[in-house]
Design a protein around this motif. Structure first.
Motif, PDB file in Angstrom:
ATOM      1  N   HIS A   1      -0.002  -1.490  -4.775  1.00 45.91           N
ATOM      2  CA  HIS A   1       0.960  -1.536  -5.867  1.00 45.91           C
ATOM      3  C   HIS A   1       1.646  -2.906  -5.881  1.00 45.91           C
ATOM      4  O   HIS A   1       2.163  -3.347  -4.848  1.00 45.91           O
ATOM      5  CB  HIS A   1       2.020  -0.446  -5.695  1.00 45.91           C
ATOM      6  CG  HIS A   1       1.468   0.934  -5.701  1.00 45.91           C
ATOM      7  ND1 HIS A   1       1.447   1.726  -6.837  1.00 45.91           N
ATOM      8  CD2 HIS A   1       0.905   1.687  -4.715  1.00 45.91           C
ATOM      9  CE1 HIS A   1       0.910   2.891  -6.547  1.00 45.91           C
ATOM     10  NE2 HIS A   1       0.566   2.888  -5.269  1.00 45.91           N
TER      11      HIS A   1
ATOM     12  N   THR B   1       0.844  -1.190   0.000  1.00 45.07           N
ATOM     13  CA  THR B   1       0.000   0.000   0.000  1.00 45.07           C
ATOM     14  C   THR B   1       0.879   1.238   0.000  1.00 45.07           C
ATOM     15  O   THR B   1       1.708   1.435   0.888  1.00 45.07           O
ATOM     16  CB  THR B   1      -0.919   0.018   1.231  1.00 45.07           C
ATOM     17  OG1 THR B   1      -1.721  -1.172   1.224  1.00 45.07           O
ATOM     18  CG2 THR B   1      -1.836   1.238   1.184  1.00 45.07           C
TER      19      THR B   1
ATOM     20  N   LYS C   1       1.700   5.572  -0.462  1.00 48.46           N
ATOM     21  CA  LYS C   1       1.250   6.791   0.210  1.00 48.46           C
ATOM     22  C   LYS C   1      -0.053   7.303  -0.382  1.00 48.46           C
ATOM     23  O   LYS C   1      -0.774   8.082   0.259  1.00 48.46           O
ATOM     24  CB  LYS C   1       2.334   7.863   0.111  1.00 48.46           C
ATOM     25  CG  LYS C   1       3.597   7.521   0.894  1.00 48.46           C
ATOM     26  CD  LYS C   1       4.624   8.631   0.785  1.00 48.46           C
ATOM     27  CE  LYS C   1       5.889   8.283   1.576  1.00 48.46           C
ATOM     28  NZ  LYS C   1       6.920   9.351   1.470  1.00 48.46           N
ATOM     29  N   ASP C   2      -0.343   6.869  -1.623  1.00 52.12           N
ATOM     30  CA  ASP C   2      -1.597   7.266  -2.259  1.00 52.12           C
ATOM     31  C   ASP C   2      -2.775   6.415  -1.799  1.00 52.12           C
ATOM     32  O   ASP C   2      -3.914   6.614  -2.248  1.00 52.12           O
ATOM     33  CB  ASP C   2      -1.464   7.181  -3.782  1.00 52.12           C
ATOM     34  CG  ASP C   2      -1.021   5.790  -4.268  1.00 52.12           C
ATOM     35  OD1 ASP C   2      -0.929   4.859  -3.422  1.00 52.12           O
ATOM     36  OD2 ASP C   2      -0.750   5.645  -5.468  1.00 52.12           O
ATOM     37  N   GLY C   3      -2.507   5.441  -0.918  1.00 48.64           N
ATOM     38  CA  GLY C   3      -3.565   4.576  -0.415  1.00 48.64           C
ATOM     39  C   GLY C   3      -3.918   3.425  -1.342  1.00 48.64           C
ATOM     40  O   GLY C   3      -4.788   2.622  -1.015  1.00 48.64           O
ATOM     41  N   LYS C   4      -3.240   3.335  -2.492  1.00 44.14           N
ATOM     42  CA  LYS C   4      -3.533   2.289  -3.467  1.00 44.14           C
ATOM     43  C   LYS C   4      -2.565   1.115  -3.295  1.00 44.14           C
ATOM     44  O   LYS C   4      -1.466   1.266  -2.775  1.00 44.14           O
ATOM     45  CB  LYS C   4      -3.425   2.855  -4.890  1.00 44.14           C
ATOM     46  CG  LYS C   4      -4.418   3.952  -5.206  1.00 44.14           C
ATOM     47  CD  LYS C   4      -4.226   4.463  -6.632  1.00 44.14           C
ATOM     48  CE  LYS C   4      -5.214   5.571  -6.963  1.00 44.14           C
ATOM     49  NZ  LYS C   4      -5.019   6.096  -8.349  1.00 44.14           N
TER      50      LYS C   4
END
Length: 363
Positions: A249, A242, A244-247
């Motif tokens: 990867h 996860t 820093k954009d909350g997505k």
């Protein structure tokens, strides 16, 4: 009793930094006499034009397509190998919590000329054969890999079906390693990581399923002509991190070493969002044979791979046919530590499932 490896730990402060020669366009790999035209290198794609008919001596040529799928609880291995004189199609399923082999079946053949394999690892292709009572089809497209295998074991049917996804422009780690003073010998492999995978294995009425939510596939694609005795280390892992954009990867790594002349390339890379991040040589500190369940502490020459593997299972296999032997300790467990991407971003790794193996071959 345990004994130290003859190959001692690399103290990176005392050895020259390895070159990392990258190929970015297609090149011929062998001349008409089987001599390797490449001094060693790597690509983010398979750029190496391989012609099995040129390989010398032909009896030393070994080719395989090996897939390993795992969710940290179950592991499936589906492979086809042609070692010139013989070969096999194989399906293995292991419970990683107990080490029990739930499925273990192989269909052998003698003579390899009628079972050629694709010459490039990441181009669309279909590999399909019937060997005895086993039938299999491995299909590679632009964005998927699909496996279908049907076999019999003592009149009990075995089926394996897997579909794995690849990110658009998904990069891989393709490496050519020569052997010093042996111009016709080489070790070429492609490792394709971070492929979300779904599928199943059945054995009679029993069925084990895998979901793309937590299962990843790794491809180990090999075309090699090597000396008789060989030792290697291979570590690999894939997961979602996860950001820093909350997505989520896709992240993974590939570490192989100990094979051939690594002066111009090492088979070491990180993968993040389908892109390869190349780093340098790697080794394990304090590694002692036969004590595989102790921690494996890794170190790279450039400081970009600092992980420790805490083992939970030594998946040991030993195919011993006297003159031919593959003795493998594939150690599974949890990785912790940090890795560094090309742009300097440091990723913290916590309890990431993966493996690292130590293999001794006579083949």
């Amino acid at each position: 009793m345990s004994k130290e490896l003859k190959r001692t730990y690399i103290n990176f402060r005392d050895v020259p930094k390895r070159n990392q020669i990258e190929y970015t366009k297609e090149v011929e790999m062998l001349d008409d006499k089987g001599n390797l035209l490449i001094k060693g290198g790597y690509g983010r794609r398979d750029y190496f034009k391989f012609d099995a008919k040129k390989s010398r001596p032909r009896s030393r040529l070994k080719q395989w397509d090996f897939y390993q799928i795992s969710n940290g609880k179950l592991m499936a291995q589906v492979s086809f190998a042609n070692i010139s004189l013989a070969g096999y199609i194989s399906v293995v399923l292991v419970d990683l919590t107990t080490g029990k082999k739930l499925v273990d079946n192989m269909s052998l053949f003698i003579g390899g000329k009628k079972y050629p394999l694709p010459p490039m690892s990441d181009q669309p292709n279909v590999l399909e054969y019937t060997i005895g009572k086993a039938h299999f089809k491995f299909e590679t497209t632009q964005n998927k890999r699909i496996l279908d295998v049907k076999m019999m074991k003592k009149k009990v049917p075995i089926e394996a079906h897997f579909t794995m996804d690849m990110i658009e422009n998904h990069e891989n780690m393709t490496t050519i390693l020569p052997f010093k003073n042996k111009p016709t010998r080489f070790f070429m492999t492609t490792k394709q990581n971070c492929m979300p995978c779904e599928g199943y294995v059945t054995f009679g009425s029993d069925k084990w399923s895998f979901s793309k939510d937590d299962a990843f596939a790794t491809l180990d694609w090999g075309r090699v002509n090597t000396p008789y005795k060989l030792v290697w280390y291979w570590g690999n892992a894939s997961t979602y991190l996860t950001g820093k954009d909350g997505k989520k990867h896709p992240f993974g790594f590939e570490i192989t070493w100990g094979i051939g002349d690594e002066s111009n390339a090492t088979e070491t890379a990180l993968f993040y969002d389908g892109k390869l991040h190349k780093f340098g040589s790697i080794d394990v500190k304090h590694f002692v044979k036969d004590r595989y369940m102790e921690e494996w502490e890794f170190e790279s020459e450039d400081g970009r791979f600092n992980l420790t593997l805490t083992p939970t299972l030594d998946h040991h296999s030993d195919l011993n046919l006297l003159v031919l032997r593959m003795n493998s300790h594939q150690v599974h467990g949890k990785y912790n530590g940090t890795v560094t991407l090309d742009d300097g971003t440091v990723l913290e790794i916590k309890d990431m499932y993966g493996f690292c193996e130590y293999v001794e071959n006579r083949w």
